[in-house]
Scaffold this motif. Structure first.
Motif, PDB file in Angstrom:
ATOM      1  N   THR A  31       0.838  -1.191   0.000  1.00  0.00           N
ATOM      2  CA  THR A  31       0.000   0.000   0.000  1.00  0.00           C
ATOM      3  C   THR A  31       0.875   1.244   0.000  1.00  0.00           C
ATOM      4  OG1 THR A  31      -1.852   1.117   1.103  1.00  0.00           O
ATOM      5  CG2 THR A  31      -0.196   0.110   2.523  1.00  0.00           C
ATOM      6  N   ASP A  32       0.424   2.259  -0.718  1.00  0.00           N
ATOM      7  CA  ASP A  32       1.202   3.488  -0.818  1.00  0.00           C
ATOM      8  C   ASP A  32       0.754   4.496   0.235  1.00  0.00           C
ATOM      9  OD1 ASP A  32      -1.065   5.000  -1.811  1.00  0.00           O
ATOM     10  OD2 ASP A  32      -0.773   3.995  -3.720  1.00  0.00           O
ATOM     11  N   VAL A  33       1.443   5.626   0.242  1.00  0.00           N
ATOM     12  CA  VAL A  33       1.076   6.775   1.071  1.00  0.00           C
ATOM     13  C   VAL A  33       0.924   7.942   0.099  1.00  0.00           C
ATOM     14  CG1 VAL A  33       1.688   8.129   3.118  1.00  0.00           C
ATOM     15  CG2 VAL A  33       2.482   5.776   2.911  1.00  0.00           C
ATOM     16  N   PHE A  34      -0.055   7.813  -0.778  1.00  0.00           N
ATOM     17  CA  PHE A  34      -0.143   8.672  -1.964  1.00  0.00           C
ATOM     18  C   PHE A  34      -0.316  10.144  -1.625  1.00  0.00           C
ATOM     19  CE2 PHE A  34      -1.998  10.551  -5.728  1.00  0.00           C
ATOM     20  CZ  PHE A  34      -1.346   9.920  -6.769  1.00  0.00           C
ATOM     21  N   ALA A  82       6.926   6.775   0.552  1.00  0.00           N
ATOM     22  CA  ALA A  82       6.935   5.495   1.267  1.00  0.00           C
ATOM     23  C   ALA A  82       5.924   4.504   0.689  1.00  0.00           C
ATOM     24  CB  ALA A  82       6.639   5.717   2.741  1.00  0.00           C
ATOM     25  N   VAL A  83       6.275   3.227   0.778  1.00  0.00           N
ATOM     26  CA  VAL A  83       5.369   2.126   0.446  1.00  0.00           C
ATOM     27  C   VAL A  83       5.444   1.122   1.585  1.00  0.00           C
ATOM     28  CG1 VAL A  83       4.840   0.267  -1.160  1.00  0.00           C
ATOM     29  CG2 VAL A  83       5.705   2.432  -2.032  1.00  0.00           C
ATOM     30  N   PRO A 115      11.434   3.848  -2.549  1.00  0.00           N
ATOM     31  CA  PRO A 115      12.124   3.542  -3.806  1.00  0.00           C
ATOM     32  C   PRO A 115      12.932   4.702  -4.379  1.00  0.00           C
ATOM     33  CG  PRO A 115       9.881   2.710  -3.837  1.00  0.00           C
ATOM     34  CD  PRO A 115       9.997   3.567  -2.619  1.00  0.00           C
ATOM     35  N   MET A 116      12.360   5.918  -4.380  1.00  0.00           N
ATOM     36  CA  MET A 116      13.065   7.105  -4.862  1.00  0.00           C
ATOM     37  C   MET A 116      12.759   8.232  -3.879  1.00  0.00           C
ATOM     38  SD  MET A 116      12.573   6.918  -9.045  1.00  0.00           S
ATOM     39  CE  MET A 116      13.710   8.268  -9.380  1.00  0.00           C
ATOM     40  N   ASN A 127       6.916  10.489  -5.353  1.00  0.00           N
ATOM     41  CA  ASN A 127       5.701   9.745  -5.029  1.00  0.00           C
ATOM     42  C   ASN A 127       5.766   8.317  -5.554  1.00  0.00           C
ATOM     43  OD1 ASN A 127       3.128   8.950  -4.401  1.00  0.00           O
ATOM     44  ND2 ASN A 127       2.112  10.674  -5.391  1.00  0.00           N
ATOM     45  N   ALA A 128       5.729   7.341  -4.640  1.00  0.00           N
ATOM     46  CA  ALA A 128       5.747   5.928  -5.003  1.00  0.00           C
ATOM     47  C   ALA A 128       4.331   5.377  -4.870  1.00  0.00           C
ATOM     48  CB  ALA A 128       6.697   5.152  -4.105  1.00  0.00           C
ATOM     49  N   ALA A 129       3.830   4.735  -5.931  1.00  0.00           N
ATOM     50  CA  ALA A 129       2.428   4.290  -5.898  1.00  0.00           C
ATOM     51  C   ALA A 129       2.167   3.224  -6.947  1.00  0.00           C
ATOM     52  CB  ALA A 129       1.491   5.475  -6.127  1.00  0.00           C
ATOM     53  N   HIS A 130       1.056   2.543  -6.783  1.00  0.00           N
ATOM     54  CA  HIS A 130       0.504   1.597  -7.758  1.00  0.00           C
ATOM     55  C   HIS A 130       1.455   0.456  -8.084  1.00  0.00           C
ATOM     56  CE1 HIS A 130      -1.399  -0.081 -11.358  1.00  0.00           C
ATOM     57  NE2 HIS A 130      -2.508   0.477 -10.909  1.00  0.00           N
ATOM     58  N   VAL A 131       1.287  -0.610  -7.335  1.00  0.00           N
ATOM     59  CA  VAL A 131       2.035  -1.850  -7.560  1.00  0.00           C
ATOM     60  C   VAL A 131       1.179  -2.795  -8.389  1.00  0.00           C
ATOM     61  CG1 VAL A 131       2.754  -3.963  -6.362  1.00  0.00           C
ATOM     62  CG2 VAL A 131       3.530  -1.730  -5.541  1.00  0.00           C
TER      63      VAL A 131
END
Length: 499
Positions: free
Chosen positions: A406-409, A416-417, A433-434, A438-442
């Motif tokens: 789950t992301d922290v969109f 963060a994920v 990841p970076m 914004n890290a999202a959608h796996v």
């Protein structure tokens, strides 16, 4: 299934974006629009070679982004830069003008839909078997929001196979034919497009409205149903060639005209399920046999802004954006059977289910609170609320994975994920990841051995992980890869994938 993240931003911010500014004289700005913009965007701002420029279509674009697009143009598009043609004050005024509702709203009817239809290839010339060597069920369809392109990715080698331009702002996630050969896209400004994954070519397209939410494909592969905000209706297309079958005005039982929030297919029921925006009901439209698509009305206790299904598609889990909780609706009887305790603004459409101790549970992120709600699908009781570093939007898993990702969109910690252990319901790992992006959608590969995560940034990437070791396998630079969709997982309605 359900609303996508930028649609949620629309819910949170569109009110301020679409407020009419009656005291501003836009006559000079309108002349500038006619001089510079009409040729691509239409005299009524309903679009043409370029997208529609109406508040209803621009809700997902913030005003500073619109200002930048006018000033600097859009890469990989026909949108030119106007910073050397228009002054900063003129560009500011143009943005306000575009976000102001017009006095005589444009219309779109069946004749317009029929006139927009185009066959882009002779279907008889297409190969019935894939012209590529990749596994057809392990392809990923990657939507690049930053450049309005789509990449088809080999899910075994993680190599791009082809890339093509899409219509403006694809919305609601692509949907697939039951065999996985064709993918159907809906754009924010109303274009429905059919693409052949065997031959890597566009097949047909039709414009179904001016502001489209999403589409669904029937489980027998015969029908495509699109739902619109503008005009407020459903548009039924023949899945073979995207020709218009019929449009269905959306009028509530009480006579209220309504927009359509979303359209889904319910395979075990051989029907479409439709969420209505402005009236307290949902619709079920059967496509079994020789259907007439007469809606069956399901009256709800509240507005159904967002919902998800139980694994057998017997029950709807539904909530409204203003409610302090949700409701469970039995689709067989059409009755609300219980309330469910869901605080904040849960995003049920991105929720997922899995088996915990042999029983089905459902978990949903929340776009206003930093928590994940986990429900028991037998008792409808809240099992746990899992605190996160901020409000999230997407959840994903796979039957072969021990984690729900789950992301922290939304919020300051969007880099963060979280990886939640599906049995203990504890956060087992947090990845960044970076940092700063914004890290999202796996999305998992079809066998669950790997997964791909998006970094939503102009200098973003797709990041491939080994699902067991959590080691990074590959990084593919990309401009705002907003979502990626695995063919096999989607057509199998796989556990852990939103539908």
């Amino acid at each position: 299934m359900g609303l996508k993240p930028l649609a949620a931003l629309t819910l949170l911010g569109m009110a301020s974006a679409a407020v009419a500014t009656d005291n501003i004289d836009f006559s000079a700005t309108q002349k500038l629009y006619e001089e510079h913009c009409t040729v691509c965007h239409g005299a009524q701002r309903i679009g043409g070679a370029g997208p529609a420029l109406l508040p209803e279509s621009l809700g997902r674009i913030k005003k500073p982004e619109a200002n930048k697009a006018i000033s600097e143009g859009r890469p990989a598009s026909q949108m030119a830069a106007y910073k050397d043609i228009l002054s900063p004050a003129q560009i500011d005024s143009m943005v306000e003008y575009l976000y102001t509702p017009i006095e005589n709203p444009p219309t779109w009817d069946d004749a317009d839909t029929r006139a927009s239809h185009r066959m882009l290839v002779d279907a008889s010339t297409l190969s019935e078997t894939p012209l590529h060597q990749a596994d057809p069920l392990n392809l990923f369809v990657v939507v690049e929001a930053g450049t309005h392109h789509v990449t088809i990715l080999d899910g075994d080698k993680f190599e791009p196979l082809t890339r093509f331009q899409s219509h403006f702002a694809l919305h609601g996630g692509p949907k697939f034919s039951p065999d996985g050969r064709f993918v159907y896209f809906a754009s924010r400004d109303g274009w429905v497009t059919k693409y052949d994954l065997y031959n890597f070519t566009m097949v047909a397209e039709t414009r179904v409205g001016l502001n489209t939410r999403n589409l669904a494909v029937s489980n027998d592969g015969r029908w495509v149903l699109a739902g619109n905000y503008l005009p407020g209706n459903l548009v039924l297309l023949n899945a073979d060639d995207l020709t218009l079958v019929k449009s269905i005005p959306v009028i509530g039982e009480d006579g209220t005209a309504s927009r359509v929030s979303a359209v889904y297919t319910a395979p075990p029921r051989d029907s479409f399920i439709v969420a209505l925006k402005d009236t307290k009901e949902a619709w079920e439209l059967s496509y079994a046999g020789t259907p007439d698509f007469t809606p069956r009305r399901i009256i709800a206790q509240d507005f159904l802004d967002d919902f998800s299904f139980t694994p057998d598609y017997r029950y709807l889990l539904a909530t409204s954006r203003k409610a302090h909780g949700g409701q469970v609706i039995d689709l067989d009887t059409g009755k609300s059977i219980t309330d469910i305790p869901l605080p904040g603004m849960p995003h049920l459409g991105s929720g997922i289910y899995w088996k915990r101790n042999g029983e089905w549970v459902f978990a949903t992120p929340n776009i206003s609170k930093g928590l994940i709600s986990v429900l028991d699908l037998k008792t409808w009781k809240l099992i746990k609320e899992i605190p996160t570093e901020g409000p999230g939007f997407f959840m994903r898993s796979h039957i072969n994975s021990k984690y729900a990702w789950t992301d922290v969109f939304f919020g300051s910690n969007q880099e963060a994920v979280h990886l939640i252990d599906k049995q203990t319901l504890e956060i087992a790992h947090t990845l960044r990841p970076m940092p700063g992006k914004n890290a999202a959608h796996v999305e998992f590969t079809n066998d669950g051995s790997h997964l791909i995560l998006s970094v939503w940034d102009t200098e973003g990437a797709l990041i491939v992980y080994d699902a067991k070791t959590l080691k990074e396998v590959k990084r593919i630079p990309m401009n705002k890869p907003s979502g990626k969709y695995n063919v096999g997982n989607k057509i199998e309605f796989a556990e852990g994938t939103s539908h």
